[in-house]
Design an enzyme around this catalytic site. Structure first.
Site, PDB file in Angstrom:
ATOM      1  N   GLU A 174      64.135  45.078  34.296  1.00  0.00           N
ATOM      2  CA  GLU A 174      63.969  44.357  33.017  1.00  0.00           C
ATOM      3  C   GLU A 174      63.164  45.205  32.035  1.00  0.00           C
ATOM      4  OE1 GLU A 174      62.426  40.715  34.947  1.00  0.00           O
ATOM      5  OE2 GLU A 174      64.192  39.721  34.111  1.00  0.00           O
ATOM      6  N   GLU A 190      65.968  39.469  43.109  1.00  0.00           N
ATOM      7  CA  GLU A 190      65.332  38.159  42.969  1.00  0.00           C
ATOM      8  C   GLU A 190      66.020  37.086  43.821  1.00  0.00           C
ATOM      9  OE1 GLU A 190      65.781  40.321  40.580  1.00  0.00           O
ATOM     10  OE2 GLU A 190      64.203  40.204  39.070  1.00  0.00           O
TER      11      GLU A 190
HETATM   12  C1  1HE Z   1      54.398  45.606  45.980  1.00  0.00           C
HETATM   13  C2  1HE Z   1      55.651  45.442  45.343  1.00  0.00           C
HETATM   14  C3  1HE Z   1      55.830  44.308  44.513  1.00  0.00           C
HETATM   15  C4  1HE Z   1      55.703  47.231  46.527  1.00  0.00           C
HETATM   16  N1  1HE Z   1      54.803  43.459  44.379  1.00  0.00           N
HETATM   17  N2  1HE Z   1      53.410  44.731  45.818  1.00  0.00           N
HETATM   18  N3  1HE Z   1      61.034  43.493  43.471  1.00  0.00           N
HETATM   19  C5  1HE Z   1      61.200  43.729  44.756  1.00  0.00           C
HETATM   20  O1  1HE Z   1      61.680  42.899  45.483  1.00  0.00           O
HETATM   21  C6  1HE Z   1      60.785  45.095  45.229  1.00  0.00           C
HETATM   22  C7  1HE Z   1      59.784  45.016  46.357  1.00  0.00           C
HETATM   23  N4  1HE Z   1      59.392  46.356  46.783  1.00  0.00           N
HETATM   24  C8  1HE Z   1      60.192  47.131  47.576  1.00  0.00           C
HETATM   25  O2  1HE Z   1      61.313  46.807  47.891  1.00  0.00           O
HETATM   26  C9  1HE Z   1      59.606  48.450  48.024  1.00  0.00           C
HETATM   27  O3  1HE Z   1      58.200  48.363  47.964  1.00  0.00           O
HETATM   28  C10 1HE Z   1      60.077  49.663  47.190  1.00  0.00           C
HETATM   29  C11 1HE Z   1      61.549  49.939  47.470  1.00  0.00           C
HETATM   30  C12 1HE Z   1      59.842  49.462  45.708  1.00  0.00           C
HETATM   31  C13 1HE Z   1      59.238  50.909  47.597  1.00  0.00           C
HETATM   32  O4  1HE Z   1      59.298  51.087  49.002  1.00  0.00           O
HETATM   33  P1  1HE Z   1      58.203  52.015  49.720  1.00  0.00           P
HETATM   34  O5  1HE Z   1      58.587  52.095  51.171  1.00  0.00           O
HETATM   35  O6  1HE Z   1      58.068  53.285  48.960  1.00  0.00           O
HETATM   36  O7  1HE Z   1      56.796  51.276  49.537  1.00  0.00           O
HETATM   37  P2  1HE Z   1      56.203  50.000  50.322  1.00  0.00           P
HETATM   38  O8  1HE Z   1      55.546  50.452  51.593  1.00  0.00           O
HETATM   39  O9  1HE Z   1      57.203  48.909  50.439  1.00  0.00           O
HETATM   40  O10 1HE Z   1      55.099  49.508  49.278  1.00  0.00           O
HETATM   41  C14 1HE Z   1      53.891  50.210  49.087  1.00  0.00           C
HETATM   42  C15 1HE Z   1      52.856  49.175  48.640  1.00  0.00           C
HETATM   43  O11 1HE Z   1      53.254  48.616  47.411  1.00  0.00           O
HETATM   44  C16 1HE Z   1      52.769  48.021  49.629  1.00  0.00           C
HETATM   45  O12 1HE Z   1      51.452  47.527  49.599  1.00  0.00           O
HETATM   46  P3  1HE Z   1      50.370  47.916  50.731  1.00  0.00           P
HETATM   47  O13 1HE Z   1      49.173  47.115  50.386  1.00  0.00           O
HETATM   48  O14 1HE Z   1      51.003  47.548  52.039  1.00  0.00           O
HETATM   49  O15 1HE Z   1      50.164  49.402  50.598  1.00  0.00           O
HETATM   50  C17 1HE Z   1      53.682  46.991  49.010  1.00  0.00           C
HETATM   51  O16 1HE Z   1      53.376  45.669  49.412  1.00  0.00           O
HETATM   52  C18 1HE Z   1      53.384  47.197  47.535  1.00  0.00           C
HETATM   53  N5  1HE Z   1      54.476  46.714  46.699  1.00  0.00           N
HETATM   54  N6  1HE Z   1      56.439  46.473  45.707  1.00  0.00           N
HETATM   55  C19 1HE Z   1      53.628  43.681  45.024  1.00  0.00           C
HETATM   56  N7  1HE Z   1      56.968  44.078  43.827  1.00  0.00           N
HETATM   57  C20 1HE Z   1      59.253  38.027  35.707  1.00  0.00           C
HETATM   58  S1  1HE Z   1      60.276  37.831  36.996  1.00  0.00           S
HETATM   59  C21 1HE Z   1      60.590  39.371  37.679  1.00  0.00           C
HETATM   60  C22 1HE Z   1      61.241  39.206  39.020  1.00  0.00           C
HETATM   61  C23 1HE Z   1      60.936  40.337  39.947  1.00  0.00           C
HETATM   62  O17 1HE Z   1      60.602  41.403  39.548  1.00  0.00           O
HETATM   63  S2  1HE Z   1      61.130  40.038  41.620  1.00  0.00           S
HETATM   64  C24 1HE Z   1      60.450  41.476  42.369  1.00  0.00           C
HETATM   65  C25 1HE Z   1      61.552  42.351  42.794  1.00  0.00           C
END
Ligand code: 1HE
Length: 264
Positions: A113, A133
């Protein structure tokens, strides 16, 4: 105090904005959205183009799902959050200054977005796009139903959301999510190099032409044909008052201006 989400700097008249929470994959929490809103509400007058990039391997993982989970937001709370995203991203799209998004890795959910609010998207070959989402039990709330659907078509967005399918950089380019893909055989430049090159070229356009391009085209697309043609005429008339119109036209008339040539 927490580190700022946005790092901002300038290169001549180009504003460079960097998402700076790589350890959280640049996920967007309430503070991040407030910082984006603040920057795009107060673009310094000498800035002609903005290049938006991100630290780390991923451009942006979208909504901060941890904050969203922990806050247990009710309907009205989340409506307000979505409206704050809409306000901030509207300033990106309609601030009158061209914005180039330089992408790598995840450009997903709210990250897509955010990228959709930019006028040009330059993708590293590592880039992937998705709207997960539906698979998280939520819905887009940062403008995808308007902006991303306009780019790829509503029907393609429905399919992406229902399936949670992930598009690679080349598939994204085919649908319009990226205008350029870099770091490959066809285009060996890095996404940053190309973004900067484009920013410099765009900064050389007449200020009012850039304003008209980024402010009127998407708005006119929402109008009836009659209103759109009228608005286009008005916009052209305003651009015509720009200081350097006569100089630029004079260069062409005097055979000093570049010609439009095919690149290959
Ligand atoms: C996060 C987030 C997040 C990572 N919110 N903390 N978005 C998603 O569904 C995407 C969710 N994220 C992922 O699928 C993956 O993290 C990635 C593909 C982006 C990256 O993977 P990777 O292996 O490089 O990293 P990771 O180990 O998954 O994440 C590293 C850290 O970032 C980890 O935290 P930590 O405390 O364990 O180190 C994750 O939890 C954190 N992290 N993504 C919070 N999104 C107004 S409405 C909008 C609607 C939306 O956007 S829905 C969200 C969609």
């Amino acid at each position: 105090m927490a580190a700022p989400f946005l790092l901002t700097t300038e290169l001549d008249n180009i504003g460079i904005v960097t998402l700076n929470k790589a350890h959280k994959r640049n996920a967007l929490d309430e503070d991040a959205i407030a910082e984006i809103d603040e920057y795009f509400s107060n673009i310094p007058e000498h800035i002609r183009v903005i290049l938006m990039k991100a630290e780390g391997d991923h451009f942006c993982a979208g909504l901060d799902l941890k904050e969203h989970h922990d806050k247990e937001r009710g309907a009205v709370d989340f409506l307000r959050v979505c409206q704050s995203w809409h306000r901030a991203f509207d300033k990106i799209e309609h601030g009158g200054i061209p914005v180039i998004a330089c992408l790598q890795g995840a450009v997903v959910g709210g990250g897509l977005e955010l990228a959709s609010a930019a006028h040009i998207r330059v993708a590293d070959s590592s880039t992937f796009f998705a709207l997960p989402e539906g698979t998280r039990g939520i819905f887009t709330g940062g403008g995808a139903t308007v902006r991303t659907a306009k780019i790829i078509s509503p029907n393609r967005m429905i399919e992406l959301m229902l399936t949670g399918r992930v598009l690679d950089a080349v598939e994204g380019e085919r649908l319009g999510l990226a205008h350029y893909v870099c770091n490959n055989e066809a285009n060996p430049k890095t996404a940053y190099e190309l973004s900067l090159e484009l920013a410099q070229r765009i900064a050389g356009n007449a200020l009012l032409s850039n304003y008209a391009i980024v402010s009127s085209i998407s708005r006119i697309a929402d109008m009836s044909a009659t209103d759109g043609l009228f608005a286009e005429g008005l916009m052209a008339a305003v651009v015509q008052t720009g200081r350097d119109v006569q100089d630029r036209l004079g260069e062409f008339v005097n055979k000093k201006a570049h010609k439009v040539k095919p690149t290959k």
